[in-house]
Design an enzyme around this catalytic site. Structure first.
Site, PDB file in Angstrom:
ATOM      1  CG  ASP A  20      -2.107   0.901   1.069  1.00 17.40           C
ATOM      2  OD1 ASP A  20      -3.048   0.667   1.803  1.00 17.40           O
ATOM      3  OD2 ASP A  20      -1.912   1.784   0.086  1.00 17.40           O
TER       4      ASP A  20
HETATM    5  C1  GLC Z   1      -4.198   4.291  -0.275  1.00 14.38           C
HETATM    6  C2  GLC Z   1      -5.165   3.125  -0.124  1.00 14.38           C
HETATM    7  C3  GLC Z   1      -4.956   2.096  -1.200  1.00 14.38           C
HETATM    8  C4  GLC Z   1      -4.978   2.799  -2.497  1.00 14.38           C
HETATM    9  C5  GLC Z   1      -3.592   3.615  -2.404  1.00 14.38           C
HETATM   10  C6  GLC Z   1      -3.133   4.166  -3.367  1.00 14.38           C
HETATM   11  O1  GLC Z   1      -3.927   4.873   0.874  1.00 14.38           O
HETATM   12  O2  GLC Z   1      -4.960   2.367   1.271  1.00 14.38           O
HETATM   13  O3  GLC Z   1      -6.263   1.379  -1.099  1.00 14.38           O
HETATM   14  O4  GLC Z   1      -4.933   2.034  -3.586  1.00 14.38           O
HETATM   15  O5  GLC Z   1      -3.093   4.313  -1.256  1.00 14.38           O
HETATM   16  O6  GLC Z   1      -3.850   5.374  -3.720  1.00 14.38           O
END
Ligand code: GLC
Length: 745
Positions: A266
């Protein structure tokens, strides 16, 4: 005659082979070479720096390719409900493109509420086409985290409280996306069930609960859906960060489940070089590095798997064993996506996608209550429909966090009703209450100015006055995508409707006998006002066509078949979470982490309420139709089954009403003689059947010993105890219409 045909066919084949040019480039560039051959050939040509380069981001949403070899960079994109608008190279904010307004598909909780695998395939195929058209290789979705607490800010992005439903519904979505040569990246792996302190929260879960509740949807996505990517979650599990959690990534995902795709962190979820290198992280994205003061030319060199990895390899701290495995997985993903054999180009914002969004959303709308057949609307010629509430007009595709979208248009409920009736009825809207007047999110601007400084009393008086001569009063309220509502980054702080909506509902109930309450939310809200409403509809964030989808159901154009993917309790305290330790967790003095103890174990959702016999407002699986269905007796094909055998249970279902409709026939399994604690029943099958008035159909469920099993911590595996089992069949977890018993030998 026949001989001649064979001869000429053979001649054609030979001729075709002869004309097919022999590919004379390197194997990795040969689109028709087996993927693994291409992987090994490309790997053998790469330098150490190029290999390390591939394992980290180079921009906010891309990770490196190998320019020297003509291997493209990998483009990642949010989100589960639509293709996120383009951002600047290294920013979260909009790039201001004018060609990236996408189709916003319904929130995944809305898809789950359809209980319809064909709708899930349609969804995945459509969103995959949009990702392909926008030249994206990894779609950062779907999310399948279990609704453990109704407060989780991201329940709207997930598929409810039951692992079997989430598992069945995620598979077609993944397959549909990947048919387009786009990797689905199933998230957030795993036991990531709250937003509160999401990057500092350690989930403490026993193995049985982990395997029975929190892993099944991910396992189905990988083993049945063949997901090509998985996203590690921000939180920790058993004391280790999930973006480099050895047990989750190496032992279970890549070991037991045989996952051959890529693990993507993430954004900012990677916290340690050595763990990331050794524990199965393949692509590090979004790490928070301070590029301004770091020595590297650009902050991406500061990533945990960038320069620190290169230095570790050169110093001999690491061999290339882990590196080659990461690069093989990344190359495999590239040869499945951007360098896939058969080029296709997808589609973007086309009528078919808008229709798909509308059909999916409508199929998930849940008719919770319908006294005296208040619905479908039966408006007299020239009649008046009053809509009350902010959610009748508020744009909902904007906000919510990373699933935030920019669309060419969004049909709100008021417009949906107006579209349905045109000038055949007088359609009036009044505000009713003031909720969230935020205009934009991540610089995606709703274009709406919802500011209104009138007092609640004035607003209620206006609504009551307008309701007096209305044939129908439709209150459209619920939650929205703002902070502490259905939104990433924080959890909800109450189960009741916010903004004193209850006062409006009760005031309207005094002046009309046709009060329809539409609750638009992505997670359960308590409904102490339920008796005041003549009809209650659970609407969802339906995306671009949300208003038309809702109108299709309210007008009866679509007969509702949605079923609740989560329980709606009378009040929060009735739920399984009783202590701070369980939620939101506790932070001991000196510890850097919050500890969230899943003490309720497997008793999540209806497993809790049903087993403890706690009455609820509306149960898991509940949903009404504009017709009625009758169930015959359930029949087990035989008296017993063996552990390696199967049991077929059938039931006849008849449409006993006046109009065509769809029923979601649900199969729950009970283990009445279990030697260990087990839930009263667990969902193990469902089938959507469409029946004309008077038509009946026999539904058949195939049960195997896996459906009867629980996860044994002692034996570290699944186990089904011999003895009596019951197949419980009906239209919801609470409304069992037919039972069949059988023996497991
Ligand atoms: C965010 C989310 C994730 C997302 C990523 C990119 O914090 O937790 O679901 O795909 O970052 O935006």
């Amino acid at each position: 005659m026949k001989k001649t045909i064979i001869f000429s066919a053979a001649a054609l084949v030979l001729a075709a082979c002869a004309t097919q040019p022999k590919f004379d480039g390197p194997a990795y560039l040969n689109p028709n070479a087996p993927v693994e051959e291409r992987v090994e050939d490309a790997l053998s040509r790469m330098t150490l720096e190029e290999k390390v380069g591939m394992t980290t981001a180079q921009s906010k949403f891309s990770s490196r390719g190998v320019p020297r070899l003509g291997i493209p960079e990998v483009w990642h994109t949010d989100g589960p409900h639509g293709i996120r608008p383009e951002v600047l190279w290294d920013e979260w904010d909009q790039a201001g493109w004018t060609n990236d307004s996408c189709t916003a598909f319904p929130a995944l909780i809305n898809l789950a509420a359809t209980w319809d695998k064909e709708m899930s395939m349609l969804y995945g195929t459509s969103i995959g086409e949009e990702a392909r058209y926008r030249k994206k290789d990894i779609l950062l979705g779907p999310g399948v985290n279990i609704c453990r607490t109704p407060y989780n800010g991201r329940n709207f992005e997930y598929m409810g409280e039951d692992p079997f439903l989430a598992g069945q519904m995620v598979v077609p979505y993944v397959q549909g996306v990947q048919k387009n040569g786009v990797a689905a990246c199933v998230k957030h792996y795993a036991v990531n069930n709250q937003e509160f302190q999401r990057t500092q929260s350690n989930s403490v879960v026993d193995d049985r609960t982990l395997h029975e509740i929190y892993l099944p949807a991910f396992k189905a996505a990988v083993q049945e859906g063949d997901a090509w990517a998985i996203m590690g979650s921000y939180n920790l599990y058993n004391g280790q960060y999930n973006c480099h959690n050895k047990k989750l990534l190496c032992d279970i995902l890549k070991g037991d489940w045989g996952f051959d795709g890529v693990v993507v962190s993430d954004w900012g979820g990677c916290r340690d070089s050595e763990e990331a290198i050794l524990n199965g992280l393949d692509i590090e994205m979004g790490t928070w590095t301070n590029g301004l003061t770091g020595a590297a030319s650009d902050s991406y060199r500061n990533y945990h798997m960038a320069d620190p990895y290169l230095e570790g390899l050169r110093s001999g701290k690491y061999t290339t064993k882990e590196l080659d495995d990461k690069v093989r997985r990344i190359l495999r993903t590239i040869f499945r996506t951007s360098m896939r054999p058969e080029p296709n180009y997808g589609r973007f914002v086309c009528p078919e996608h808008y229709q798909a969004a509308r059909d999916i959303s409508a199929a998930g709308v849940v008719l919770l209550k319908n006294d005296n057949n208040t619905l479908p609307l039966n408006v007299p010629e020239g009649g008046k429909i009053l809509l009350v509430g902010e959610n009748a007009v508020k744009k909902m595709v904007v906000g919510g966090g990373s699933s935030n979208l920019k669309t060419a248009y969004e049909v709100n409920p008021l417009e949906g009703i107006q579209n349905a009736y045109g000038d055949k009825a007088e359609i009036v809207w009044v505000r009713g209450y003031v909720g969230d007047i935020t205009r934009s999110y991540n610089r995606v601007d709703t274009g709406q100015d919802l500011s209104d400084d009138r007092t609640p009393e004035v607003l209620i008086a206006e609504a009551v006055e307008a309701a007096k001569d209305a044939d129908y009063v439709i209150f459209v309220g619920g939650l929205n995508k703002s902070h502490h509502q259905d939104c990433e980054g924080a959890d909800r702080i109450q189960l009741d409707l916010p903004y004193a909506q209850e006062d409006v509902i009760r005031a309207l109930a005094e002046v009309t006998d046709n009060l329809v309450v539409v609750n638009i939310s992505g997670s359960p809200v308590s409904m102490p006002w339920a008796d005041d409403a003549n009809a209650i509809v659970q609407g969802w964030y339906g995306g671009t066509e949300t208003g038309n989808a809702l109108a299709d159901v309210l007008t009866g154009k679509v007969n509702p078949s949605g079923r609740l993917p989560f329980t709606i309790p009378y009040k929060y305290e009735d739920g399984p979470i009783k202590t701070e330790r369980q939620y939101p967790g506790i932070k001991e003095e000196g510890s850097p982490y919050w500890q969230t103890h899943y003490d309720e174990g497997i008793y999540v959702g209806y497993r809790w309420y049903d087993t403890k016999e706690i009455p609820v407002q509306f149960p898991f699986g509940h949903g009404l139709s504009y017709t009625t269905f009758e169930y015959g007796d359930a029949k087990a094909a035989k008296a017993s089954m063996t552990a390696d055998g199967k049991m077929t249970v059938t039931v006849n279902v008849k449409n006993t009403g006046e109009r065509e409709g769809a029923e979601i026939v649900q199969l729950y399994i009970a283990d009445p003689v279990a030697g260990i604690d087990r839930p009263a029943k667990e969902l193990k099958g469902f089938e959507k059947i469409c029946l004309k008035p008077g038509e009946s159909k026999t539904v058949s469920f195939e049960i195997d010993s896996a459906d009867l099993s629980y996860y044994s911590i002692e034996e570290n595996g699944w186990k089904a105890e011999a003895g009596e089992f019951q197949a419980l069949i009906g239209p919801s977890s609470e409304d069992i219409r037919a039972t069949a018993s059988f023996e497991l030998k």
